[in-house]
Scaffold this active site. Structure first.
Site, short mmCIF file in Angstrom:
data_model
loop_
_atom_site.label_atom_id
_atom_site.label_comp_id
_atom_site.label_asym_id
_atom_site.label_seq_id
_atom_site.Cartn_x
_atom_site.Cartn_y
_atom_site.Cartn_z
N PRO A 133 -20.37 44.75 10.72
CA PRO A 133 -20.01 44.09 12.04
C PRO A 133 -20.50 42.70 12.38
CG PRO A 133 -21.24 46.23 12.69
CD PRO A 133 -20.93 46.16 10.55
N CYS A 134 -20.74 41.57 11.75
CA CYS A 134 -21.63 40.95 12.16
C CYS A 134 -20.82 39.98 13.24
CB CYS A 134 -21.58 39.41 10.70
SG CYS A 134 -19.57 39.05 10.98
#
Length: 178
Positions: A133-134
């Site tokens: 989940p950047c």
């Protein structure tokens, strides 16, 4: 690597997998032809999703509909990904729905706050956005920072809003609607 594209409430995603796990994910933002071309680049070929890949697709579809989803247990294939990037991604997998961090906080957790730019480069090179989940990594001032996926910062804002995160709030905080 085998691939497929699929539609969600957020748009069309592309996913690539190997026997070891998910190796590539493309967020919505490309037209159908460009999505197929991108997801099938680098010797990938269209394939029929396995049950495990179907389960991941179902999670992504649920996410796109606004359901709280965790991707922590999805098997990933990070072959060819630099060790520093892998370490940053591993830390980031601990941030769940609606949680955020900063590039500096991840760098500090990796042992040196001066690695903030390197963390940014790792996030920009993330081959499996959303699952890794950047989009949950913000600049130190609470602003979005970048996103290398189609739509850039606007896509990041959409995903964060879906998770109830008010960008500009201190990292780790989300809105509660009251």
């Amino acid at each position: 690597m085998e691939t497929t594209v699929f539609d969600t409430a957020l748009g069309t995603f592309g996913i690539g997998w190997t026997a070891d796990g998910v190796a590539r994910l493309q967020l919505p933002g490309l037209d159908a032809d460009d999505m197929v071309e991108w997801i099938n680049s680098k010797d990938a070929v269209p394939g029929e999703p396995t049950r495990a890949v179907e389960a991941v697709i179902n999670l992504i579809e649920d996410y796109a509909e606004g359901n709280v989803v965790e991707f922590r247990d999805v098997r990933l294939d990070l072959q060819g990904v630099p060790e520093f990037h892998r370490r940053a991604y591993e830390l980031l997998l601990d941030y769940g729905w609606g949680q955020t961090t900063t590039y500096g906080e991840l760098a500090r957790a990796l042992g040196d706050v001066t690695l903030s730019r390197a963390v940014g480069q790792a996030m920009g090179s993330n081959p499996i956005p959303l699952i890794i989940p950047c989009h949950r990594v913000l600049a130190s001032n609470g602003k979005t920072g970048g996103l290398s996926a189609p739509g850039g910062a606007e896509s990041k804002l959409r995903m964060l809003a879906l998770e109830g995160v008010a960008v500009g709030a201190p990292a780790g905080q989300m809105t509660f609607g009251f």
